[in-house]
Scaffold this active site. Structure first.
Site, PDB file in Angstrom:
ATOM      1  N   ASP A 106       0.864  -1.178   0.000  1.00  0.00           N
ATOM      2  CA  ASP A 106       0.000   0.000   0.000  1.00  0.00           C
ATOM      3  C   ASP A 106       0.909   1.239   0.000  1.00  0.00           C
ATOM      4  OD1 ASP A 106      -1.698   2.103   1.543  1.00  0.00           O
ATOM      5  OD2 ASP A 106      -3.169   0.570   1.078  1.00  0.00           O
ATOM      6  N   LYS A 134      -0.625  -1.198  -4.882  1.00  0.00           N
ATOM      7  CA  LYS A 134      -1.434   0.009  -5.115  1.00  0.00           C
ATOM      8  C   LYS A 134      -0.511   1.151  -5.524  1.00  0.00           C
ATOM      9  CE  LYS A 134      -4.840  -1.096  -1.440  1.00  0.00           C
ATOM     10  NZ  LYS A 134      -5.343  -0.687  -0.101  1.00  0.00           N
ATOM     11  N   ASP A 162      -7.429  -9.272   5.461  1.00  0.00           N
ATOM     12  CA  ASP A 162      -8.568  -9.185   6.372  1.00  0.00           C
ATOM     13  C   ASP A 162      -9.163  -7.790   6.465  1.00  0.00           C
ATOM     14  OD1 ASP A 162      -6.187  -8.201   7.801  1.00  0.00           O
ATOM     15  OD2 ASP A 162      -7.546  -8.047   9.516  1.00  0.00           O
ATOM     16  N   ARG A 168     -10.033 -13.447   5.834  1.00  0.00           N
ATOM     17  CA  ARG A 168      -8.766 -14.013   5.349  1.00  0.00           C
ATOM     18  C   ARG A 168      -8.946 -15.338   4.626  1.00  0.00           C
ATOM     19  NH1 ARG A 168      -4.542 -11.122   7.546  1.00  0.00           N
ATOM     20  NH2 ARG A 168      -4.749 -10.413   9.695  1.00  0.00           N
TER      21      ARG A 168
HETATM   22  P1  IMP Z   1       1.893  -0.541   3.787  1.00  0.00           P
HETATM   23  O1  IMP Z   1       2.955  -0.547   4.843  1.00  0.00           O
HETATM   24  O2  IMP Z   1       1.112   0.742   3.777  1.00  0.00           O
HETATM   25  O3  IMP Z   1       2.443  -0.857   2.414  1.00  0.00           O
HETATM   26  O4  IMP Z   1       0.815  -1.611   4.180  1.00  0.00           O
HETATM   27  C1  IMP Z   1       1.032  -2.931   4.018  1.00  0.00           C
HETATM   28  C2  IMP Z   1       0.165  -3.782   4.916  1.00  0.00           C
HETATM   29  O5  IMP Z   1      -1.088  -3.170   5.230  1.00  0.00           O
HETATM   30  C3  IMP Z   1      -0.177  -5.051   4.189  1.00  0.00           C
HETATM   31  O6  IMP Z   1       0.768  -6.043   4.482  1.00  0.00           O
HETATM   32  C4  IMP Z   1      -1.546  -5.380   4.692  1.00  0.00           C
HETATM   33  O7  IMP Z   1      -1.429  -6.193   5.826  1.00  0.00           O
HETATM   34  C5  IMP Z   1      -2.151  -4.067   5.066  1.00  0.00           C
HETATM   35  N1  IMP Z   1      -3.045  -3.587   3.986  1.00  0.00           N
HETATM   36  C6  IMP Z   1      -2.810  -2.594   3.105  1.00  0.00           C
HETATM   37  N2  IMP Z   1      -3.839  -2.410   2.269  1.00  0.00           N
HETATM   38  C7  IMP Z   1      -4.764  -3.338   2.609  1.00  0.00           C
HETATM   39  C8  IMP Z   1      -6.083  -3.663   2.084  1.00  0.00           C
HETATM   40  O8  IMP Z   1      -6.604  -3.086   1.121  1.00  0.00           O
HETATM   41  N3  IMP Z   1      -6.701  -4.706   2.691  1.00  0.00           N
HETATM   42  C9  IMP Z   1      -6.176  -5.396   3.740  1.00  0.00           C
HETATM   43  N4  IMP Z   1      -4.963  -5.115   4.254  1.00  0.00           N
HETATM   44  C10 IMP Z   1      -4.267  -4.087   3.694  1.00  0.00           C
END
Ligand code: IMP
Ligand code: MG
Length: 178
Positions: A106, A134, A162, A168
């Site tokens: 994300d 994303k 989740d 999940r």
């Molecule tokens: P980041 O550190 O912002 O890249 O977030 C990564 C983590 O956030 C992922 O490993 C997921 O566990 C969680 N995450 C991010 N987006 C989503 C989503 O759309 N659905 C569920 N979990 C998400």
């Protein structure tokens, strides 16, 4: 269209189990090609990536080692941002070729943290494999080497991911009903 109610939210079918499996075959064959002459260590980032990791490593032509880690976030007493902590990495990764397996990238902060942590432990090389990416939310300045699907900036559940602890187990991926 198939929908699921999880707690207070409604989700629509987004990526089917068969589309996921088809895409994993493509990603797996690229990894098989790239690592034909090496013995990489896969590191699966729990909890979300357990299904993707399971299906991906079943498609490997070699016998990969696989380790499972967790990244816990907690607010430090004196810091403004969230402090992260790596749990469960018992292997000596010095000089190893690492493939990190994530469910979804994300903002990219989790992967950035892991990347730096593994670098500090002198991994030889680190590549990232994520089922979902994303691009509009991504703030990282590092390459994401293997991507299953690029998706819009929206919330998804299923196939390991989740909503508040639920969803999940779903074999397909769903997104928030618009
Ligand atoms: P980041 O550190 O912002 O890249 O977030 C990564 C983590 O956030 C992922 O490993 C997921 O566990 C969680 N995450 C991010 N987006 C989503 C989503 O759309 N659905 C569920 N979990 C998400
Ligand atoms: Mg995750």
């Amino acid at each position: 269209m198939q929908t699921k109610q999880i707690k207070d939210k409604e989700f629509d079918l987004f990526i089917s189990a068969s589309q996921i499996q088809e895409r994993i075959l493509t990603v797996a064959s690229k990894i098989n090609e790239d690592y034909a002459d090496t013995q990489p260590l896969f590191i699966c980032v729990l909890n979300g990536a357990f299904m993707f990791a399971s299906d991906l490593i079943k498609k490997m032509d070699f016998f990969p080692e696989i380790s499972f880690v967790k990244v816990s976030s907690y607010s430090g007493l004196h810091t403004t941002g969230a402090v992260k902590n790596l749990i469960g990495l018992n292997e000596d990764i010095k000089g190893r070729d690492i493939i990190l397996i994530e469910d979804i990238i994300d903002s990219g902060l989790t992967m950035k943290y892991l990347f730096e942590e593994l670098n500090d432990r002198h991994a030889k090389s680190i590549r990232l494999a994520t089922l979902l990416f994303k691009p509009d939310a991504f703030k990282g300045n590092y390459p994401v080497d293997y991507i299953g699907f690029e998706i819009p900036n929206e919330f998804v559940v299923g196939y390991g991911m989740d909503y508040d602890g639920f969803g999940r187990n779903l074999p397909d991926i769903y997104h928030l009903k618009s």
